[in-house]
Design an enzyme around this catalytic site. Structure first.
Site, PDB file in Angstrom:
ATOM      1  N   ASN A 188       0.824  -1.539   0.475  1.00 32.14           N
ATOM      2  CA  ASN A 188       0.377   0.122   0.352  1.00 32.14           C
ATOM      3  C   ASN A 188       0.963   1.534  -0.297  1.00 32.14           C
ATOM      4  O   ASN A 188       0.210   2.923  -0.477  1.00 32.14           O
ATOM      5  CB  ASN A 188      -0.879   0.059   1.224  1.00 32.14           C
ATOM      6  CG  ASN A 188      -2.046  -0.709   1.484  1.00 32.14           C
ATOM      7  OD1 ASN A 188      -1.768  -1.136   0.078  1.00 32.14           O
ATOM      8  ND2 ASN A 188      -2.613  -1.007   2.392  1.00 32.14           N
TER       9      ASN A 188
ATOM     10  N   GLU B 230      10.038   9.174   9.910  1.00 32.83           N
ATOM     11  CA  GLU B 230       9.033   9.938  10.673  1.00 32.83           C
ATOM     12  C   GLU B 230       7.648   8.504  10.752  1.00 32.83           C
ATOM     13  O   GLU B 230       5.982   8.640  10.923  1.00 32.83           O
ATOM     14  CB  GLU B 230       8.501  10.860  10.151  1.00 32.83           C
ATOM     15  CG  GLU B 230       6.962  12.278   9.969  1.00 32.83           C
ATOM     16  CD  GLU B 230       7.148  12.478  11.589  1.00 32.83           C
ATOM     17  OE1 GLU B 230       6.256  11.971  12.150  1.00 32.83           O
ATOM     18  OE2 GLU B 230       7.986  13.455  11.883  1.00 32.83           O
TER      19      GLU B 230
ATOM     20  N   LYS C 294       5.804   1.607  18.434  1.00 30.51           N
ATOM     21  CA  LYS C 294       5.976   2.987  18.633  1.00 30.51           C
ATOM     22  C   LYS C 294       5.812   3.832  19.116  1.00 30.51           C
ATOM     23  O   LYS C 294       6.196   4.560  20.117  1.00 30.51           O
ATOM     24  CB  LYS C 294       3.861   3.474  18.077  1.00 30.51           C
ATOM     25  CG  LYS C 294       4.447   3.141  16.803  1.00 30.51           C
ATOM     26  CD  LYS C 294       2.855   2.454  16.347  1.00 30.51           C
ATOM     27  CE  LYS C 294       2.993   1.900  14.246  1.00 30.51           C
ATOM     28  NZ  LYS C 294       1.238   2.213  14.480  1.00 30.51           N
TER      29      LYS C 294
END
Lengths: 435, 435
Positions: B17, B132, B208
């Site tokens: 994707n 990022e 994360k």
């Protein structure tokens, strides 16, 4: 991180709320800042109006009332400008940049008026000019737009970027009090300045809109390009009426790409607008700021936080200072001004807007039909109508669908000429809807 | 901006994707990207598993099933790694960095496990390693924490950083449906993968959290340092009960500085928690992500947007790619890894938490007194109690004030041994409150 032995000399110009906090953090967090930069930051001097007055936590020997000499010192490598206004800030910053010193400023009025000249001086001398603190205080907005979205295409930036007016509108909404009373209260609490013109007339927000539009659209936009209306005419009745449409009133700074018959243009504008209560910006209250960004690929982003105040603004200044200092240690450079797109500025007439018009009307049959006729005559379609009161207190409130602001404003002008319209008492735009 | 004539060669590894969107944007926005960088970005190749299968919008000659040869090519200056997982991603990135090529990756698992090794390779070879896109998709989080808050001291980062689990919990909350049913629905809609373990067991969020904690606290934190609980045990009853306490349930990634008897430590943890409805994170629904940051001077900031999806994640990748490319043109460098603080990691036992405990109890006098006694014995003070049902359906729900997680969990263990407690049916922590 390797350590460079040479300290980096910093001059701070101005010691108001923000300057005081910058000096405090520079001193208290010296060890952390040194570790993050790879070299110590050393405060060389602080320029103030009255250098004879002692300031808590500052060595009196650092105070000077001669900012020009301070900036010129050989041991000053970076300048933090917190004087505000155009002169002498502009001249001081230019001198600093031209002598190879990086500059960090929170001066929105200056950047919104003279960014081109100053950016060129920074580029010619291979130094940094950072101004994150100029827009929305502590909230990172400039850096996300310049860097994080550097590979995307921004379509719209809409924000609440002035804490004073947001405090006033939030209080009016919550308490039902009038503008004058809340403004006075805001002054007492320190949320409004003695002369509140820059805030309440939207000049401050317009400067920020110019900066945001420049960066978002890679074009040079100055404060004079921004269409501007303030909040001084907003009444408690407007806020009451807004509630009936499930809205509140916010002073918005809006920057967007619009498609016109002459091609793509930038609209940058500041005005109080009705915002639906379910819109994220509607819930931003008090002195808080928020900026919503819509980008082609990123979709909708929102940034929220404290838009003013000494410590929050100082946080943004220090972030810039550390990055500029690191660039000095590692011979790097921050992003340059990017104006390659050079999109033209749209006039407010060209911008598609929605209107909310509240008028006192004669209480007789046929008025609604006549009023609706004026809108239809200019191809402005009506989304909702509300009739209130009766007799001498009969009112008609119309909310329109999107049409050119010229068609909307010309309709209002025509309504004002109608016999059956006694007075157009309030005209506001409606933002944050999709239709 | 001056123009460098030499084009910058880009290799994209992986064409799922995100990779598909990165290639599309690189192609479609080539002119804009060139203007922003000062040199053209040229796609040199795309590594895919099956190079014989045609991909829309991609020259078949660019496809290769040999990522190692692609990375090694002389005309490749920058590598975008979107394969995911540890190997071969780690080896490919390391090779790229060691041959002087900047790398952009969205690979949270890799960065959370091997950031030290990779950051060192980037530093030694004076190139950039940007990631990022590894945290919260399109939302700028890494850059604000690394740069905008570089002069501040971050105390806490709390976020909803996994879209799959947030979608599941939002749907359970809204529809009252059970976990299994909503998970299946999420799979059909493409919000959950065929093997949803990484998402629903909190591994993705833990990666994360490790990245956020490392950056926020200038210390190296890896995924294995993060305390982790998933959402698989959450029932529709938990969401119902949460509502009675004006709360909802969110899977949170929390990174905070805590003060312990042994000094300052970092807590990084992921678990489903009750969040008060008035807390900004409570309103983040569906596949959206949000990260709230509390810093010493900036105060509370919040960042909101799309945390996953091809185009939003590609936007973050492209932002990094443009910054890395600009650094190449202007001989600059992005921020290095900063781990100078090297704070120790706290065990979950040391962390002050609040508990919500729901238990089935015997319907007889004195039960509440006994239960309260177990809390009191461990100095855990009770904030609220609710008794529900009767007979064989009698339930007791206790919400505690803050105490060490060890005291809380030991109390729960003791309750489970009590005769009058038939079953402790649910234990959740409560976050987002001040007391």
């Amino acid at each position: 991180m390797s350590e460079s032995s040479r300290p980096i000399g910093v001059a701070v110009l101005g010691m108001g709320n923000v300057g005081t906090e910058v000096v405090r953090i520079l001193t208290q967090n010296a060890a952390d800042l040194r570790a993050r930069i790879g070299a110590p930051l050393v405060l060389r001097g602080v320029a103030v109006r009255d250098a004879s007055r002692a300031r808590e936590g500052v060595d009196p020997a650092l105070l000077t009332d001669d900012p020009h000499s301070l900036v010129a010192r050989d041991d000053v490598d970076m300048v933090v400008e917190l004087i505000g206004g155009i002169e002498p800030a502009r001249a001081l910053i230019k001198t600093a940049l031209e002598s190879g010193k990086s500059v960090v400023t929170a001066n929105k009025a200056l950047i919104a008026a003279h960014s081109g000249e100053l950016a060129k001086a920074a580029e010619d001398n291979r130094v940094d000019l950072y101004f994150e603190a100029a827009v929305a205080g502590a909230i990172p907005v400039i850096r996300p737009l310049t860097q994080s979205l550097a590979g995307d295409s921004v379509n719209r930036v809409a924000g609440i970027v002035n804490g004073t007016t947001n405090y006033i509108l939030s209080e009016m909404d919550e308490t039902g009090a009038g503008y004058g009373k809340v403004l006075a209260e805001a002054g007492r609490l320190g949320y409004a300045e003695a002369d509140p013109t820059a805030d309440v007339e939207g000049y401050d927000a317009a400067s920020k809109a110019a900066i945001l539009a420049s960066i978002a659209f890679h074009s040079r936009v100055t404060a004079s390009d921004v269409y501007r209306e303030g909040i001084t005419k907003i009444t408690s009745k407007d806020l009451e009426a807004a509630k009936k449409f499930d809205c509140t009133v916010k002073l918005l700074a809006i920057c967007e790409r619009i498609q016109t018959a002459d091609g793509e243009k930038i609209s940058a504008r500041v005005y109080p607008a009705l915002v639906p209560l379910e819109h994220p910006l509607a819930t931003v209250n008090g002195a808080f700021n928020a900026v919503a960004v819509e980008a082609e690929n990123a979709g909708r982003l929102m940034f929220y936080g404290q838009g003013a105040g000494g410590a929050p603004t100082a946080s943004a200044v220090l972030g810039d200072l550390v990055m500029a200092a690191r660039n000095r240690v590692y011979h790097g450079r921050g992003p340059l001004e990017s104006t390659y797109a050079s999109l033209p500025i749209a006039s407010i007439d060209e911008v598609p807007t929605r209107y909310y018009v509240s008028m006192k009307v004669a209480d007789k049959p046929g008025v609604l039909q006549q009023v609706a006729g004026e809108f239809a005559a200019r191809d402005v379609s009506i989304a909702a109508v509300r009739q209130e009161g009766a007799g001498t207190d009969a009112r008609l409130i119309v909310v329109t669908h999107r049409a050119s602001d010229r068609a909307q404003s010309e309709t209002v002008a025509a309504l004002e000429q109608m016999d059956s319209v006694i007075k157009v008492s309030s005209v506001l735009r409606l933002e944050g809807t999709n239709d």
